[in-house]
Design an enzyme around this catalytic site. Structure first.
Site, PDB file in Angstrom:
ATOM      1  N   HIS A 291       0.834  -1.199  -0.037  1.00  0.00           N
ATOM      2  CA  HIS A 291      -0.073   0.085   0.184  1.00  0.00           C
ATOM      3  C   HIS A 291       0.780   1.387   0.553  1.00  0.00           C
ATOM      4  O   HIS A 291       2.178   1.517   0.514  1.00  0.00           O
ATOM      5  CB  HIS A 291      -0.788   0.403   1.578  1.00  0.00           C
ATOM      6  CG  HIS A 291      -0.804   0.017   2.382  1.00  0.00           C
ATOM      7  ND1 HIS A 291       0.193   0.757   2.805  1.00  0.00           N
ATOM      8  CD2 HIS A 291      -0.170  -1.116   3.498  1.00  0.00           C
ATOM      9  CE1 HIS A 291       0.489   0.952   3.822  1.00  0.00           C
ATOM     10  NE2 HIS A 291       0.378  -0.119   4.929  1.00  0.00           N
ATOM     11  N   ASP A 303       6.823   0.835   6.305  1.00  0.00           N
ATOM     12  CA  ASP A 303       4.972   0.675   6.255  1.00  0.00           C
ATOM     13  C   ASP A 303       4.570   1.690   5.924  1.00  0.00           C
ATOM     14  O   ASP A 303       3.621   2.259   5.903  1.00  0.00           O
ATOM     15  CB  ASP A 303       4.607   0.873   7.564  1.00  0.00           C
ATOM     16  CG  ASP A 303       3.352   0.302   7.476  1.00  0.00           C
ATOM     17  OD1 ASP A 303       2.563   0.164   6.448  1.00  0.00           O
ATOM     18  OD2 ASP A 303       2.229   0.850   8.966  1.00  0.00           O
ATOM     19  N   GLU A 337      -4.764   2.063   2.721  1.00  0.00           N
ATOM     20  CA  GLU A 337      -4.485   1.083   4.161  1.00  0.00           C
ATOM     21  C   GLU A 337      -5.024   1.198   5.088  1.00  0.00           C
ATOM     22  O   GLU A 337      -5.083   0.519   5.849  1.00  0.00           O
ATOM     23  CB  GLU A 337      -3.199   0.095   3.754  1.00  0.00           C
ATOM     24  CG  GLU A 337      -3.332  -1.384   4.062  1.00  0.00           C
ATOM     25  CD  GLU A 337      -3.241  -1.534   5.713  1.00  0.00           C
ATOM     26  OE1 GLU A 337      -3.389  -2.609   6.550  1.00  0.00           O
ATOM     27  OE2 GLU A 337      -2.160  -0.213   6.241  1.00  0.00           O
ATOM     28  N   GLU A 338      -4.240   2.218   5.634  1.00  0.00           N
ATOM     29  CA  GLU A 338      -4.268   2.518   6.868  1.00  0.00           C
ATOM     30  C   GLU A 338      -5.565   2.886   7.313  1.00  0.00           C
ATOM     31  O   GLU A 338      -6.166   2.457   8.338  1.00  0.00           O
ATOM     32  CB  GLU A 338      -3.480   4.088   6.697  1.00  0.00           C
ATOM     33  CG  GLU A 338      -1.173   3.382   6.712  1.00  0.00           C
ATOM     34  CD  GLU A 338      -1.071   2.176   7.631  1.00  0.00           C
ATOM     35  OE1 GLU A 338      -1.812   1.977   8.534  1.00  0.00           O
ATOM     36  OE2 GLU A 338       0.331   2.170   7.393  1.00  0.00           O
ATOM     37  N   ASP A 365       3.407  -5.733   3.151  1.00  0.00           N
ATOM     38  CA  ASP A 365       2.972  -5.648   4.430  1.00  0.00           C
ATOM     39  C   ASP A 365       3.715  -6.001   5.631  1.00  0.00           C
ATOM     40  O   ASP A 365       3.617  -5.282   6.560  1.00  0.00           O
ATOM     41  CB  ASP A 365       1.507  -5.255   3.998  1.00  0.00           C
ATOM     42  CG  ASP A 365       1.347  -3.823   4.516  1.00  0.00           C
ATOM     43  OD1 ASP A 365       1.993  -2.962   5.240  1.00  0.00           O
ATOM     44  OD2 ASP A 365       0.111  -3.866   5.569  1.00  0.00           O
ATOM     45  N   HIS A 435       4.402   2.939  12.799  1.00  0.00           N
ATOM     46  CA  HIS A 435       3.334   3.753  12.175  1.00  0.00           C
ATOM     47  C   HIS A 435       3.897   5.009  13.602  1.00  0.00           C
ATOM     48  O   HIS A 435       3.184   6.033  14.482  1.00  0.00           O
ATOM     49  CB  HIS A 435       2.327   4.532  13.056  1.00  0.00           C
ATOM     50  CG  HIS A 435       1.270   2.947  12.802  1.00  0.00           C
ATOM     51  ND1 HIS A 435      -0.011   1.963  12.952  1.00  0.00           N
ATOM     52  CD2 HIS A 435       1.482   2.060  11.255  1.00  0.00           C
ATOM     53  CE1 HIS A 435      -0.252   1.129  12.005  1.00  0.00           C
ATOM     54  NE2 HIS A 435       0.251   1.784  10.993  1.00  0.00           N
TER      55      HIS A 435
END
Lengths: 472, 472
Positions: A291, A303, A337-338, A365, A435
């Site tokens: 993603h 990520d 995606e997130e 991912d 994140h």
């Protein structure tokens, strides 16, 4: 459908045959010569030369890391709805066209548009301090003056329920130690509504991280539609533990939380698509990707810029080596995606009438770290084939194939019966950086990214090229 | 002066002696009975029972960690000149009085009073971003509107000199990879003046850290008095590498640096002192401690609250076990180690007339991690004694004694000839957290802190109690 073992046992021409049959065999033999997989060889033997070439070429440079560094340095993080995401997509599409892939395009998807704005968390009592924090994705904001309230620290939902009568007007802090992402993330995703149910006015969560150096970790959350929406944010592991100690010493804890977070109308984004068109069965598609969106912190390198670029590099390797698979290999960089997975659902919507022609979906991912193999979700017969192809990755130590694999963006395809898989990587540090501001280029190793690209290239090339489609 | 081996070989009474001599021996024997160390036993044998009791009692609880947590949670970090440092000192003095130590006092020291103020670093080109930063201690500030300039990234002083003609009006960024603290810290301490010499208007330095999760690391710097003073700050390892990559791609880099940093008139502070008064030679002193000030980030837990509290715990252990050393054991928490070392020099000034009675100085400033032994600086004879005492720490794996030990605060004593030493600890992660927001309680282990306290207690008790003073 025959699996590789069946094909390996196809009759050869030692048995006398009638003339018409001999002619047929001759035609077949010619076809077999042209098609690398269609001999009496095992699948692994058939694709070993291609795999060796892919691995060798992959290891000869660092182009995946360099591409990802250029992407993430130029555009930074890429939250859905942001200009940086769309600028990054424009750049990628232009680069992919330069690479000479087929059918390079952005497929439109509308995505949620959450904006963080300014935010802060001030400790007022027992002593003044500014606590680093990150609002959770999709959270509502606070009034402009913030929310000032006493804090109650709990270790679990059980403790929350046990103290439910104390929570009205309070800010709840979940100080749950990391116990695997799947276990612990519930405090981030459900914590606000679980606290609001008992009258809490905001919720804080200890960052979901397996190691911390004072960096907060964001991530998405969801509201229970039957309960008042309260603002929610992550604080550092360090500060969560400190506030918990303060509570245990009997110190009243008071904070002011300010968040400008808001959700704007849905924004336009795109799934990035590029292909190597199949030579014989172009409508049958093997999909791979990651993603392209990220959280609005760090560089979104691990990520999941790394997953995207490893897939891109896999396509490059196949193309540059002149490998021409029977089926189409399609790279997709899903968007959003997130905080919505609209890229994954949008892809299914756009390709729903051709979902049966999706042979396999592979999503990276888990961080573009050193690959060890793949997890696969599909039939036993398909797993045996994937394992046989996987054995070709023994030279780079990426030959371990086992059950269980997939990804958020290929989930909608998998629900329609498409076999799904994902690389297994050395992910010990994944939840150090996940994140957070620390998800940056320097956490990735150029050689490991090339190995990951090679592993994905070998897998998708063989599956796209083998004479029979991967059984469901 | 005899060392332990000499004492072990003292003549016993098998040899016929004249009457007066026999009488003398009788007196000596009585004295020897009262004094645990003065037998024919080796020093190690003499102090083994006490060492065992210290180790056992230390390992029975977690009081050092709990004390440090209370200290750092209540008062936070403790920069020289800050209210939090003086409040912390007040609290420590009150607690030490409760502990029943002798001569608990704050010895006045005037300290530099540097104040960070607000600060920020904005990347303007090639793309906007806010870069986390920490101004370096003792740096001057910028004008209120900040300094906006192009950035030139260099990897070393050699590269700086090679590009000296390009630096006028520029901001220099030193992106020097961590190559051991001693090597790399020069970019932080000298970088500003080295850049200003060639006309640079500010200096940035890659944080001096062996692992990074997007946290900047501060620390002190010094100006060459002959060169214009320019503001200087640390940025994260991640961002330094990113800016370097941007430069390598040919992207012009432009930033705005704002720092309110200023140095106010010297402020009052104190060295914290507490003692167990010696029973026979109270004027002879064994000093142990750490520094109580810290940088204005994190909690100053590892650097060096932990060293202080481990020394405090050592004194508690000795007192609670009823051990009464011949000489005085003095705990000192020096102030202002980080940006002035005025505590260390002030201590020497205050005790200069008694420096010859300082038998040993032990400073713990390498992080209160698992102890492995000690480094010692002194004579060969003294080293042999220290090593013999160190052997008593074998049960906790802290028995390795070797040459080389000391500390910034005991440096002034050591320059006067006082033997100096410091614990050797498992310091692999020291430069992960050093001078950063991540120097917090959770990085320390209660059991390891107790072991460190035990190791220090055994060492100082034996040195303070043995019949002969440690030779110089």
């Amino acid at each position: 459908m025959p699996n590789t073992t069946d094909r390996a046992q196809l009759p050869t021409s030692h048995i006398p045959l009638p003339t018409w049959a001999t002619g047929l065999c001759l035609v077949a033999a010619l076809l077999l010569t042209a098609a690398p997989a269609a001999s009496a060889q095992s699948l692994a033997d058939t694709y070993r030369p291609a795999a060796q070439r892919i691995i060798q070429r992959a290891q000869a440079d660092s182009s995946a890391w360099n591409t990802l560094a250029e992407l993430t340095d130029r555009f930074g993080h890429r939250l859905s709805g942001s200009e940086s995401l769309e600028n990054a997509i424009d750049w990628i599409l232009a680069e992919m066209k330069k690479d000479g892939f087929d059918a390079v395009r952005g497929e439109p998807v509308m995505v949620p548009h959450w904006v963080r704005g300014n935010e802060s968390l001030e400790l007022i009592a027992p002593r003044p301090a500014r606590l680093p924090m990150l609002g959770l994705g999709m959270s509502v904001g606070t009034p402009p003056e913030g929310i000032t309230a006493d804090v109650i620290v709990v270790s679990s939902f059980e403790e929350l329920e046990a103290r439910s009568s104390e929570l009205a007007g309070k800010i709840v802090l979940y100080d749950a130690p990391f116990n695997g992402y799947g276990q612990t993330v519930a405090y981030r995703t459900q914590g606000a509504s679980r606290a609001a149910r008992h009258g809490a006015v905001a919720a804080l969560v200890r960052s979901i991280a397996s190691e911390s150096m004072a960096s907060p970790h964001t991530g998405t959350m969801t509201y229970d539609s039957t309960i008042a929406r309260i603002p929610t944010a992550a604080i550092t592991v360090e500060d969560a533990m400190m506030l918990h100690r303060m509570q245990e010493r009997g110190s009243p804890i008071r904070v002011t939380l300010k968040m400008e977070a808001t959700t704007l109308p849905d924004a336009r984004s795109r799934n990035v698509v590029a292909e190597i068109r199949g030579t014989e069965r172009p409508d049958e598609v093997v999909v791979l990707g990651g993603h392209i969106d990220s959280w609005d912190v760090g560089q979104g390198a691990m990520d999941d810029g790394g997953g995207c670029v490893a897939a891109w590099e896999a396509l490059r390797l196949i193309r540059e080596l002149g490998l021409k698979p029977r089926r189409t290999i399609r790279v997709v960089f899903w968007t959003n995606e997130e905080n919505g997975t609209r890229g994954g659902t949008g892809y299914l919507d756009a390709h729903r009438d051709r979902v049966d022609q999706h042979i396999l979906a592979l999503e990276s991912d888990n961080g573009a770290f050193r690959p060890r193999g793949f997890g696969f979700t599909g039939s036993d017969k398909a797993l045996a084939i994937i394992a046989e192809i996987g054995s070709l990755l023994e030279p780079i130590g990426a030959d371990s194939v086992s059950r269980g694999g997939g990804g958020a963006d290929i989930g909608p395809l998998m629900e329609q019966g498409v076999p799904g898989m994902s690389p297994r990587v050395d992910g010990e540090r994944y939840f150090w950086y996940h994140h957070s501001h620390a998800d940056t280029m320097d956490k990735l190793d150029p050689a490991h990214m090339q190995q990951l690209a090679a592993a994905m290239a070998v897998m998708v090339y063989a599956v796209a090229d083998m004479p029979q489609p991967l059984p469901r």
